[in-house]
Design a protein around this motif. Sequence first.
Motif, PDB file in Angstrom:
ATOM      1  N   THR A  43      53.271 -54.212 -26.893  1.00 12.44           N
ATOM      2  CA  THR A  43      53.597 -53.996 -25.693  1.00 12.44           C
ATOM      3  C   THR A  43      54.037 -52.580 -25.520  1.00 12.44           C
ATOM      4  N   GLY A  44      54.185 -52.074 -24.473  1.00 12.90           N
ATOM      5  CA  GLY A  44      54.049 -50.530 -24.126  1.00 12.90           C
ATOM      6  C   GLY A  44      54.703 -50.128 -22.883  1.00 12.90           C
ATOM      7  N   GLU A  45      54.841 -48.811 -22.746  1.00 18.12           N
ATOM      8  CA  GLU A  45      55.418 -48.396 -21.551  1.00 18.12           C
ATOM      9  C   GLU A  45      54.864 -46.919 -21.390  1.00 18.12           C
ATOM     10  N   VAL A  46      54.638 -46.460 -20.212  1.00 21.43           N
ATOM     11  CA  VAL A  46      54.231 -45.322 -19.587  1.00 21.43           C
ATOM     12  C   VAL A  46      55.073 -45.002 -18.757  1.00 21.43           C
ATOM     13  N   VAL A  47      55.827 -43.536 -19.008  1.00 20.60           N
ATOM     14  CA  VAL A  47      56.724 -43.120 -17.903  1.00 20.60           C
ATOM     15  C   VAL A  47      55.854 -41.561 -17.421  1.00 20.60           C
ATOM     16  N   THR A  48      55.840 -41.778 -16.204  1.00 24.00           N
ATOM     17  CA  THR A  48      55.167 -40.492 -15.623  1.00 24.00           C
ATOM     18  C   THR A  48      56.201 -39.773 -14.901  1.00 24.00           C
ATOM     19  N   ALA A  49      56.528 -38.357 -15.380  1.00 26.25           N
ATOM     20  CA  ALA A  49      57.496 -37.598 -14.803  1.00 26.25           C
ATOM     21  C   ALA A  49      57.048 -36.747 -13.687  1.00 26.25           C
ATOM     22  N   ASP A  50      57.781 -36.161 -12.906  1.00 27.48           N
ATOM     23  CA  ASP A  50      57.622 -35.497 -11.595  1.00 27.48           C
ATOM     24  C   ASP A  50      56.650 -34.354 -12.359  1.00 27.48           C
ATOM     25  N   ASN A  51      56.716 -33.583 -13.248  1.00 31.03           N
ATOM     26  CA  ASN A  51      55.759 -32.587 -14.025  1.00 31.03           C
ATOM     27  C   ASN A  51      55.133 -33.545 -14.999  1.00 31.03           C
ATOM     28  N   ILE A  52      53.773 -33.769 -14.772  1.00 29.53           N
ATOM     29  CA  ILE A  52      52.949 -34.552 -15.612  1.00 29.53           C
ATOM     30  C   ILE A  52      53.137 -34.539 -17.028  1.00 29.53           C
ATOM     31  N   LEU A  53      53.368 -32.882 -17.262  1.00 33.57           N
ATOM     32  CA  LEU A  53      53.380 -32.626 -18.731  1.00 33.57           C
ATOM     33  C   LEU A  53      54.809 -32.985 -19.190  1.00 33.57           C
ATOM     34  N   ASP A  54      55.764 -33.750 -18.426  1.00 30.47           N
ATOM     35  CA  ASP A  54      57.012 -34.365 -19.145  1.00 30.47           C
ATOM     36  C   ASP A  54      56.904 -35.491 -19.242  1.00 30.47           C
TER      37      ASP A  54
END
Length: 108
Positions: A43-54
């Motif tokens: 299982t997994g999760e991807v979190v994309t922040a407003d700033n991709i580097l975060d």
Amino acid sequence: MTTTEIPGYVAGKWTIDTAHSDIAYTVKHLGLAKSRGNFTAFTGEVVTADNILDSSVTVEIDASSVASGVDGRDTHLKSEDFFHVDEHPVITFRSTGIREDGGDYVID
């Protein structure tokens, strides 16, 4: 600091679709032959922040789901010699950062 626009990039949180994803490995055996396999349960999760580097990625792998296509090898990989799945049933990957590499982004 400059801002880079990435067409189609959206900040958010997504569950990894295991039906369309694969966790695979390739290792050299005795420096001569390659052994390939994968893990069939994760299982997994991807979190994309407003700033991709975060942004971040977290994946939990069922260690007993290792599949090399050779039953004896799989049994050995599950043993105390390698994954020791009786005591360590889950392999966890957590990204430690994302960095720019040329025009691409690499998850560490």
